[in-house]
Design an enzyme around this catalytic site. Structure first.
Site, short mmCIF file in Angstrom:
data_model
loop_
_atom_site.label_atom_id
_atom_site.label_comp_id
_atom_site.label_asym_id
_atom_site.label_seq_id
_atom_site.Cartn_x
_atom_site.Cartn_y
_atom_site.Cartn_z
N CYS A 107 55.18 42.17 159.52
CA CYS A 107 54.08 43.12 159.35
C CYS A 107 54.59 44.48 158.89
O CYS A 107 55.62 44.97 159.37
CB CYS A 107 53.34 43.26 160.69
N HIS A 108 53.89 45.10 157.97
CA HIS A 108 54.18 46.47 157.56
C HIS A 108 52.92 47.08 156.95
O HIS A 108 52.13 46.40 156.31
CB HIS A 108 55.36 46.55 156.60
N VAL A 109 52.76 48.37 157.17
CA VAL A 109 51.60 49.10 156.69
C VAL A 109 52.07 50.09 155.62
O VAL A 109 53.00 50.87 155.86
CB VAL A 109 50.91 49.88 157.84
#
Length: 136
Positions: free
Chosen positions: A103-105
């Protein structure tokens, strides 16, 4: 290796062998600048625990990421007066364009004139579908 990290994961490795890339962190998440930025200061907010995407995050991780988004927005806005806005986005699943399986934003600074027609922003991720004004 911790059960929360996976061998060969780019973002797990940042926490152990590439810590120099980290520009800010808290107990549950960290920030790095994107290695292939779409704009100057394009940043990634990443949970420390190896989790596939946003939908696997705990509430505590969501809050930790939220705090870093705000902190980086405040910092970047003071650091670079040319920034006029931001896009925040995530790719969840291969069909949505995810290519790193942690996950990464994305926090993407925007500047006046960086694209000819910015209206609709993230709606333009699917070509020719974002311009809702033509549908009226």
């Amino acid at each position: 290796m911790s059960e929360n990290r996976h061998d060969g994961c780019l973002f797990c490795n940042v926490q152990t062998i590439d810590r120099g890339r980290i520009v800010e962190e808290n107990d549950l998440a960290l920030v790095i600048r994107d290695a292939f930025p779409v704009s100057e200061h394009h940043s990634l907010i990443i949970p420390k625990r190896h989790v596939l995407d946003y939908f696997g995050l705990s509430q505590e991780e969501v809050i930790a990421i939220h705090h870093l988004l705000h902190s980086q927005k405040e910092y970047l806005s003071k650091f670079d007066a040319t920034i006029d806005g931001y896009n925040i986005g995530m790719n969840c699943g291969e069909t949505a364009g995810q290519s790193v399986w942690h996950c990464h934003v994305h926090l993407i600074p925007r500047r006046k004139g960086d694209t000819e027609y910015p209206k609709g922003g993230v709606r333009h991720v699917i070509p020719y579908k974002g311009n809702y004004e033509d549908l009226r």
